[in-house]
Enzyme design. Structure first.
Site, PDB file in Angstrom:
ATOM      1  N   LYS A 190       0.847  -1.189   0.000  1.00  0.00           N
ATOM      2  CA  LYS A 190       0.000   0.000   0.000  1.00  0.00           C
ATOM      3  C   LYS A 190       0.883   1.240   0.000  1.00  0.00           C
ATOM      4  O   LYS A 190       2.026   1.134   0.469  1.00  0.00           O
ATOM      5  CB  LYS A 190      -0.911  -0.010   1.216  1.00  0.00           C
ATOM      6  CG  LYS A 190      -0.163   0.321   2.516  1.00  0.00           C
ATOM      7  CD  LYS A 190      -1.078   0.736   3.607  1.00  0.00           C
ATOM      8  CE  LYS A 190      -0.306   1.383   4.727  1.00  0.00           C
ATOM      9  NZ  LYS A 190      -1.050   1.763   5.882  1.00  0.00           N
ATOM     10  N   HIS A 212      -7.216   0.039   4.882  1.00  0.00           N
ATOM     11  CA  HIS A 212      -7.434  -1.075   5.809  1.00  0.00           C
ATOM     12  C   HIS A 212      -8.854  -1.159   6.376  1.00  0.00           C
ATOM     13  O   HIS A 212      -9.465  -2.220   6.394  1.00  0.00           O
ATOM     14  CB  HIS A 212      -6.460  -0.990   6.984  1.00  0.00           C
ATOM     15  CG  HIS A 212      -5.027  -1.054   6.566  1.00  0.00           C
ATOM     16  ND1 HIS A 212      -4.537  -2.032   5.740  1.00  0.00           N
ATOM     17  CD2 HIS A 212      -3.973  -0.262   6.869  1.00  0.00           C
ATOM     18  CE1 HIS A 212      -3.233  -1.845   5.557  1.00  0.00           C
ATOM     19  NE2 HIS A 212      -2.875  -0.776   6.211  1.00  0.00           N
ATOM     20  N   ASP A 247      -4.073   6.625   4.719  1.00  0.00           N
ATOM     21  CA  ASP A 247      -3.177   5.620   5.298  1.00  0.00           C
ATOM     22  C   ASP A 247      -3.963   4.454   5.899  1.00  0.00           C
ATOM     23  O   ASP A 247      -3.567   3.298   5.742  1.00  0.00           O
ATOM     24  CB  ASP A 247      -2.315   6.280   6.391  1.00  0.00           C
ATOM     25  CG  ASP A 247      -1.339   5.300   7.016  1.00  0.00           C
ATOM     26  OD1 ASP A 247      -0.705   4.539   6.262  1.00  0.00           O
ATOM     27  OD2 ASP A 247      -1.211   5.274   8.258  1.00  0.00           O
ATOM     28  N   HIS A 288      -1.817  -6.013   5.383  1.00  0.00           N
ATOM     29  CA  HIS A 288      -1.294  -6.725   6.551  1.00  0.00           C
ATOM     30  C   HIS A 288      -2.068  -6.376   7.809  1.00  0.00           C
ATOM     31  O   HIS A 288      -1.779  -6.890   8.880  1.00  0.00           O
ATOM     32  CB  HIS A 288       0.185  -6.382   6.747  1.00  0.00           C
ATOM     33  CG  HIS A 288       0.390  -4.957   7.179  1.00  0.00           C
ATOM     34  ND1 HIS A 288       0.326  -3.908   6.298  1.00  0.00           N
ATOM     35  CD2 HIS A 288       0.610  -4.410   8.390  1.00  0.00           C
ATOM     36  CE1 HIS A 288       0.513  -2.778   6.951  1.00  0.00           C
ATOM     37  NE2 HIS A 288       0.679  -3.052   8.225  1.00  0.00           N
TER      38      HIS A 288
HETATM   39  P1  NDP Z   1      11.989   2.944   2.223  1.00  0.00           P
HETATM   40  O1  NDP Z   1      12.140   4.273   1.581  1.00  0.00           O
HETATM   41  O2  NDP Z   1      12.574   2.728   3.577  1.00  0.00           O
HETATM   42  O3  NDP Z   1      12.608   1.802   1.298  1.00  0.00           O
HETATM   43  C1  NDP Z   1      12.495   1.792  -0.080  1.00  0.00           C
HETATM   44  C2  NDP Z   1      13.760   1.160  -0.609  1.00  0.00           C
HETATM   45  O4  NDP Z   1      13.697   1.163  -2.021  1.00  0.00           O
HETATM   46  C3  NDP Z   1      15.010   1.921  -0.204  1.00  0.00           C
HETATM   47  O5  NDP Z   1      15.966   1.018   0.259  1.00  0.00           O
HETATM   48  C4  NDP Z   1      15.444   2.574  -1.511  1.00  0.00           C
HETATM   49  O6  NDP Z   1      16.827   2.722  -1.590  1.00  0.00           O
HETATM   50  C5  NDP Z   1      14.966   1.553  -2.513  1.00  0.00           C
HETATM   51  N1  NDP Z   1      14.837   2.131  -3.842  1.00  0.00           N
HETATM   52  C6  NDP Z   1      14.227   3.270  -4.217  1.00  0.00           C
HETATM   53  N2  NDP Z   1      14.333   3.456  -5.536  1.00  0.00           N
HETATM   54  C7  NDP Z   1      15.068   2.418  -6.021  1.00  0.00           C
HETATM   55  C8  NDP Z   1      15.538   2.046  -7.289  1.00  0.00           C
HETATM   56  N3  NDP Z   1      15.247   2.754  -8.386  1.00  0.00           N
HETATM   57  N4  NDP Z   1      16.252   0.911  -7.398  1.00  0.00           N
HETATM   58  C9  NDP Z   1      16.546   0.167  -6.309  1.00  0.00           C
HETATM   59  N5  NDP Z   1      16.125   0.468  -5.073  1.00  0.00           N
HETATM   60  C10 NDP Z   1      15.391   1.577  -4.932  1.00  0.00           C
HETATM   61  O7  NDP Z   1      10.440   2.607   2.194  1.00  0.00           O
HETATM   62  P2  NDP Z   1       9.681   1.528   3.099  1.00  0.00           P
HETATM   63  O8  NDP Z   1      10.485   0.307   3.192  1.00  0.00           O
HETATM   64  O9  NDP Z   1       9.235   2.177   4.365  1.00  0.00           O
HETATM   65  O10 NDP Z   1       8.348   1.279   2.250  1.00  0.00           O
HETATM   66  C11 NDP Z   1       8.306   0.490   1.085  1.00  0.00           C
HETATM   67  C12 NDP Z   1       6.847   0.291   0.711  1.00  0.00           C
HETATM   68  O11 NDP Z   1       6.173  -0.405   1.754  1.00  0.00           O
HETATM   69  C13 NDP Z   1       6.059   1.584   0.504  1.00  0.00           C
HETATM   70  O12 NDP Z   1       5.103   1.392  -0.500  1.00  0.00           O
HETATM   71  C14 NDP Z   1       5.352   1.776   1.836  1.00  0.00           C
HETATM   72  O13 NDP Z   1       4.158   2.528   1.707  1.00  0.00           O
HETATM   73  C15 NDP Z   1       5.045   0.329   2.201  1.00  0.00           C
HETATM   74  N6  NDP Z   1       4.854   0.095   3.632  1.00  0.00           N
HETATM   75  C16 NDP Z   1       5.856   0.382   4.514  1.00  0.00           C
HETATM   76  C17 NDP Z   1       5.684   0.128   5.863  1.00  0.00           C
HETATM   77  C18 NDP Z   1       6.762   0.417   6.852  1.00  0.00           C
HETATM   78  O14 NDP Z   1       6.505   0.239   8.044  1.00  0.00           O
HETATM   79  N7  NDP Z   1       7.950   0.826   6.426  1.00  0.00           N
HETATM   80  C19 NDP Z   1       4.418  -0.452   6.385  1.00  0.00           C
HETATM   81  C20 NDP Z   1       3.458  -0.753   5.354  1.00  0.00           C
HETATM   82  C21 NDP Z   1       3.677  -0.479   4.047  1.00  0.00           C
HETATM   83  P3  NDP Z   1      17.480   4.174  -1.241  1.00  0.00           P
HETATM   84  O15 NDP Z   1      16.934   4.566   0.092  1.00  0.00           O
HETATM   85  O16 NDP Z   1      18.938   3.900  -1.239  1.00  0.00           O
HETATM   86  O17 NDP Z   1      17.023   5.079  -2.337  1.00  0.00           O
END
Ligand code: NDP
Length: 456
Positions: free
Chosen positions: A136, A228, A223, A166
């Site tokens: 999401k 949800h 959100d 989730h």
């Molecule tokens: P983050 O920003 O922490 O992580 C995203 C990752 O993707 C980073 O490691 C980033 O690397 C990488 N990334 C971005 N662009 C590229 C690219 N072009 N190629 C390779 N890697 C790339 O986000 P989250 O983990 O928090 O969230 C991810 C998803 O999960 C989102 O959709 C969010 O809404 C969803 N979500 C997250 C939750 C949470 O608790 N974190 C809970 C529920 C859903 P870099 O930082 O080096 O650019």
């Protein structure tokens, strides 16, 4: 359909979701005694990590969960990491070619990057059985969700797309189905004839917790309610299902969501919004939301939202479903509260307050309590209130473990179907637009309170 997933490809493996939730859940899933899953973990991300750095990432993530050393060692023996730009066709091709078939691609990426990655995948050929897992928010409105669905449909069949929800794990969904449909007692009164109102509430004590980058662009309605709580509404209000499987469940949820709209079909009066100001929660000082790092006050983001939904069908017409979710509130509350209509008549001679019966279904941990009136202990003519309560079956896995189990087993029970994702936006889009147009005031509440004082 059972598919054999040979690898889990984590796109965005260096991100927060991967490290904090997905990797520990994956470890716990493999650690289950009856787990016969043989899945190779492949991480891909922007970070330039070598094998040691990746192994350390897996090790520290697994350490936050109860994962046996045996499972850890068997994962470490096969896992690998590849630095990649996941929006590059070349990088995606090389990643997918290196994954044992069939791969499950978990897009743990910012939503715009997920769309760019899916667009790039149009120029690759995917192995049979490739499964997609999308987080999401799925789109930012009905139109963008529809175009993302269209893009996905060109890549893999719908039953190989898992749109993650989730919030309710498998056990909570099954508990709700069990209470509703494994008892003669509830179904005959489960309608507007006997139910006065339904409140679906997710109140958190947590504040922004450094998530401004995501949350300040979303807010409580998008959100939580859009993604949800409407799913919980669907499970609560759907018609009886013939079988507790993904096909029946997802059909029934889609049917009831199609009948939903803002109360009175008026997006202005159906919703309320508010934002927390300075306060304290359990001795913890909380700053004004607008003073939190990364928040742009000009975005006017709400931290508490309420939406009254009307279900325009025979069973529910006239019964309000109030969905509410917010941050920095006095107490944590995650429940569906069903309030029955008042008695048509209390026998003369019985005294006291015949409060309408209430069924409280708490989620995580799952509990149910049926609150009813009985004769009092001192004087049997004076009514007393009691709760008949029980714990419901807890899940064997954390929510993300259940999500991953569904992905690896090819069971989309927990996954939000494409049409349903669009319906949820259809319900909330006009409300979000009314808020953007400032047709609804932004109320305030002190952090640690129950919300604005005039919200009852
Ligand atoms: P983050 O920003 O922490 O992580 C995203 C990752 O993707 C980073 O490691 C980033 O690397 C990488 N990334 C971005 N662009 C590229 C690219 N072009 N190629 C390779 N890697 C790339 O986000 P989250 O983990 O928090 O969230 C991810 C998803 O999960 C989102 O959709 C969010 O809404 C969803 N979500 C997250 C939750 C949470 O608790 N974190 C809970 C529920 C859903 P870099 O930082 O080096 O650019």
């Amino acid at each position: 359909m059972t598919r054999s997933i040979g690898s889990l490809l984590l796109l965005g493996a260096s991100g927060d979701l991967s490290g904090r939730l997905l990797l520990p859940a994956f470890g716990e899933l493999l650690d289950q005694q009856d787990s016969r899953r043989d899945v190779v973990l492949v991480g891909a991300g922007a970070e330039d990590w070598d094998a040691d750095a990746w192994q350390e990432r897996v090790r520290t993530s697994f350490a936050t969960a109860e994962v046996s050393d045996e499972t850890l060692q068997s994962v470490l023996a096969k896992t690998r990491y590849q630095q990649a730009d996941v929006t590059s066709v070349q990088d995606l091709k090389s990643l997918i070619d290196s994954c044992p078939p069939a791969p499950a691609l978990y897009f743990a990426l910012p939503p715009s990057v997920t769309v760019a990655a899916c667009t790039a995948l149009q120029q690759t050929s995917l192995p049979a059985g490739t499964t997609f897992v999308l987080e999401k928010p799925f789109g930012t409105n009905q139109e963008s969700a529809a175009s993302l669905n269209q893009l996905l449909a060109e890549l893999v069949p719908e039953d190989q797309v898992h749109r993650v929800d989730h919030f309710l794990g498998r056990s909570s969904v099954l508990n709700l189905i069990g209470v509703r449909f494994a008892n003669r007692l509830f179904e005959p009164v489960w309608s507007n004839e006997h139910i006065e109102r339904v409140d679906i509430v997710f109140d958190e004590q947590l504040t922004l917790e450094n998530r401004a980058r995501y949350y300040d662009g979303a807010g409580a309605l998008m959100d939580m309610i859009q993604s949800h709580l409407l799913q919980v509404l669907a499970l609560t209000a759907m018609e009886p299902i013939a079988a507790a499987n993904a096909m029946d469940l997802r059909d029934a949820k889609a049917q009831v969501l199609r009948a939903c709209r803002p109360w009175n079909n008026d997006p202005v009066s159906a919703g309320r919004r508010a934002r927390y100001t300075r306060g304290s929660i359990d001795d913890r000082e909380v700053p004004d939301y607008t003073a939190e790092p990364g928040v742009d006050p000009a975005r006017n983001t709400e931290t508490l939202a309420e939406l009254i939904v009307e279900i325009d069908n025979w069973r529910w017409s006239g019964t309000p479903f109030r969905l509410r979710s917010g941050k920095a509130l006095r107490e944590r509350r995650k429940e569906t509260l069903i309030t029955f209509k008042p008695l048509p008549h209390l026998p003369t001679g019985l005294n006291g307050n015949a409060i309408p019966d209430q069924l409280r279904l708490s989620m995580g941990p799952d509990r149910m309590a049926l609150e009813i009136n009985v004769n009092g202990p001192q004087d049997p003519l004076i009514l007393d209130r009691v709760a008949l309560d029980t714990d419901l079956t807890p899940g064997r896995l954390p929510a993300y473990g259940e999500v991953l189990a569904g992905v690896l087993d090819g069971d989309p029970l927990l996954s939000v179907r494409g049409d349903t994702a669009e319906q949820c936006w259809r319900i909330t889009d006009p409300v979000l637009q009314a808020w953007r147009d400032n047709k609804v005031p932004m109320d305030e509440y002190a952090a640690g309170s129950d919300g604005p004082s005039d919200w009852s």
